[in-house]
Motif scaffolding. Structure first.
Motif, PDB file in Angstrom:
ATOM      1  N   THR A  74       0.644  -1.041  -0.138  1.00  0.00           N
ATOM      2  CA  THR A  74      -0.039  -0.090  -0.057  1.00  0.00           C
ATOM      3  C   THR A  74       0.870   1.215   0.000  1.00  0.00           C
ATOM      4  N   PRO A  75       0.416   2.478  -0.562  1.00  0.00           N
ATOM      5  CA  PRO A  75       1.204   3.759  -0.400  1.00  0.00           C
ATOM      6  C   PRO A  75       1.492   3.942   1.219  1.00  0.00           C
ATOM      7  N   GLU A  76       0.676   3.664   2.055  1.00  0.00           N
ATOM      8  CA  GLU A  76       1.021   3.878   3.416  1.00  0.00           C
ATOM      9  C   GLU A  76       2.220   2.775   3.766  1.00  0.00           C
ATOM     10  N   GLY A  77       2.203   1.623   3.281  1.00  0.00           N
ATOM     11  CA  GLY A  77       3.207   0.811   3.761  1.00  0.00           C
ATOM     12  C   GLY A  77       4.452   1.188   3.351  1.00  0.00           C
ATOM     13  N   THR A  78       4.410   1.667   2.038  1.00  0.00           N
ATOM     14  CA  THR A  78       5.789   2.048   1.231  1.00  0.00           C
ATOM     15  C   THR A  78       6.370   3.456   2.025  1.00  0.00           C
ATOM     16  N   HIS A  79       5.514   4.397   2.455  1.00  0.00           N
ATOM     17  CA  HIS A  79       6.134   5.475   3.276  1.00  0.00           C
ATOM     18  C   HIS A  79       6.679   5.109   4.624  1.00  0.00           C
ATOM     19  N   ALA A  80       5.980   4.125   5.178  1.00  0.00           N
ATOM     20  CA  ALA A  80       6.196   3.745   6.497  1.00  0.00           C
ATOM     21  C   ALA A  80       7.442   3.151   6.422  1.00  0.00           C
ATOM     22  N   THR A  81       7.862   2.241   5.496  1.00  0.00           N
ATOM     23  CA  THR A  81       8.906   1.690   5.085  1.00  0.00           C
ATOM     24  C   THR A  81      10.317   2.532   5.055  1.00  0.00           C
ATOM     25  N   GLU A  82      10.011   3.595   4.399  1.00  0.00           N
ATOM     26  CA  GLU A  82      11.033   4.579   4.096  1.00  0.00           C
ATOM     27  C   GLU A  82      11.494   5.164   5.252  1.00  0.00           C
ATOM     28  N   GLU A  83      10.314   5.770   6.225  1.00  0.00           N
ATOM     29  CA  GLU A  83      10.601   6.323   7.407  1.00  0.00           C
ATOM     30  C   GLU A  83      11.237   5.362   8.440  1.00  0.00           C
ATOM     31  N   ALA A  84      11.139   4.569   8.655  1.00  0.00           N
ATOM     32  CA  ALA A  84      11.776   3.419   9.530  1.00  0.00           C
ATOM     33  C   ALA A  84      13.041   2.876   9.119  1.00  0.00           C
ATOM     34  N   ALA A  85      13.299   3.007   7.668  1.00  0.00           N
ATOM     35  CA  ALA A  85      14.517   2.672   7.126  1.00  0.00           C
ATOM     36  C   ALA A  85      15.669   4.008   7.679  1.00  0.00           C
ATOM     37  N   ALA A  86      15.076   5.251   7.535  1.00  0.00           N
ATOM     38  CA  ALA A  86      15.754   6.214   8.048  1.00  0.00           C
ATOM     39  C   ALA A  86      15.986   6.415   9.288  1.00  0.00           C
ATOM     40  N   ARG A  87      15.273   5.884  10.283  1.00  0.00           N
ATOM     41  CA  ARG A  87      15.388   5.807  11.775  1.00  0.00           C
ATOM     42  C   ARG A  87      16.550   5.003  12.045  1.00  0.00           C
ATOM     43  N   LEU A  88      16.786   3.836  11.407  1.00  0.00           N
ATOM     44  CA  LEU A  88      17.598   2.798  11.609  1.00  0.00           C
ATOM     45  C   LEU A  88      19.304   3.512  11.104  1.00  0.00           C
ATOM     46  N   VAL A  89      19.269   4.359  10.171  1.00  0.00           N
ATOM     47  CA  VAL A  89      20.382   4.978   9.715  1.00  0.00           C
ATOM     48  C   VAL A  89      20.662   6.085  10.808  1.00  0.00           C
ATOM     49  N   GLU A  90      19.768   6.600  11.381  1.00  0.00           N
ATOM     50  CA  GLU A  90      20.028   7.879  12.206  1.00  0.00           C
ATOM     51  C   GLU A  90      20.515   7.178  13.532  1.00  0.00           C
ATOM     52  N   ALA A  91      20.209   5.881  13.734  1.00  0.00           N
ATOM     53  CA  ALA A  91      20.816   5.086  15.105  1.00  0.00           C
ATOM     54  C   ALA A  91      22.066   4.598  14.758  1.00  0.00           C
ATOM     55  N   GLY A  92      22.683   4.783  13.650  1.00  0.00           N
ATOM     56  CA  GLY A  92      24.120   4.280  13.468  1.00  0.00           C
ATOM     57  C   GLY A  92      24.471   3.347  12.501  1.00  0.00           C
TER      58      GLY A  92
END
Length: 312
Positions: free
Chosen positions: A249-267
């Protein structure tokens, strides 16, 4: 191969989709005999149409028939001999038989949509060039998303791997990042077996030292967590996503992008997509462009290992 009882509900769903898409009539392109298939609009069966055309063309001349399985020969001859034709003969020739070895893909998401069942196999064939055969286990429309569905999938995965080996697979890929029944499958068959999760973990360790894992469960699959060990520095799940269905779903794609960004921010300096549903939505290239770190797709990692095993 599925029996009539297993096919009937799938056929009815396919007819309903065709009618919802505007079909004024549906042609059932199978000459088998089925119980009444429910439909709201005219449903045309292939065999009566073909029989009428053949009878009109050949009259009382002899007719030769080819059916897809030798065990169907007697039944086909009986049905066609009831028509005003000449002598009827038949032979079996399996159109599904593989003429060469192939990589068998075990899908743990049940679907009667060929595009869904075959999407991982198409990707591997296009990327690595080997022939594939994709099949899905039964009765798990939401795939593996918790301990219960993981346990339910294990015996089905073993059975399907055995089936693929019997039909000519020289390598089996379990296309699920949780690697359900991996050890049991390796015991059950005599060909190499590749788990998408452990393959992804191994590749991630060659690309980074601080690995972030993105999945659809709150915990990282052991098939990935164990080989990563201390190199696993962060994990997460897209908000609102609890199964592979939610990813599409479009919501699932957007949520995936945001979650991946949080992992990179975590190091994290490398990400592993710990659900093969991410492969189905094709999100890896977009994540790499946005985040600037390597992103390991579990299906592609499994294909890479399968290539090595086949060459060996």
């Amino acid at each position: 191969m599925l029996g009539h009882d297993a096919l009937l509900p799938r056929m009815e769903r396919a007819v309903a989709r065709a009618e919802q898409d505007g079909a004024v009539a549906t042609l059932l392109l199978c000459t088998g005999h089925f119980p009444a298939v429910r439909s709201a609009r005219p449903l045309l069966h292939a065999e009566p149409l073909v029989q009428g055309a053949v009878a009109a063309i050949v009259a009382d001349a002899p007719v030769g028939l080819v059916c897809p399985h030798p065990g169907q020969v007697d039944d086909v001859v009986r049905r066609w001999s009831a028509l005003p034709l000449g002598t009827v003969t038949a032979a079996g020739a399996d159109p599904y038989a593989m003429t060469a070895s192939f990589v068998g893909i075990v899908r743990v998401l049940t679907s009667d949509d060929p595009a869904v069942v075959e999407d991982h196999g198409r990707l591997l064939r296009r990327r690595y060039g080997f022939p594939v055969e994709s099949r899905c286990i039964l009765d798990q429309p939401n795939g593996i998303h918790d301990d219960a569905t993981h346990s339910a999938a294990e015996p089905k995965t073993v059975a399907l791997a055995r089936e693929l080996e019997r039909d000519g697979a020289d390598t089996v890929v379990i296309s699920c990042a949780a690697d359900p029944a991996l050890d049991a499958v390796r015991t059950a068959v005599d060909v190499p077996v590749v788990g998408a999760g452990s393959a992804a973990a191994g590749l991630a360790l060659s690309l980074g030292r601080r690995v972030g894992v993105l999945g659809i469960r709150d915990e990282t699959p052991q098939a990935i967590a164990h080989p990563l060990g201390a190199h696993l520095v962060a994990s997460g799940r897209p908000r609102g996503v609890h199964s592979t269905v939610h990813l599409r779903t479009p919501e699932g794609t957007h949520a995936t992008e945001e979650a991946a960004a949080r992992l990179v921010e975590a190091g994290a300096d490398c990400l592993v997509l710990a659900c093969t549903g991410f492969t189905s939505i094709g999100i890896r290239p977009a994540l790499e462009r946005r985040l600037g770190v390597p992103v390991v797709d579990a299906v592609l990692a499994a294909g890479l290992v399968a290539t090595y095993r086949r060459d060996g």
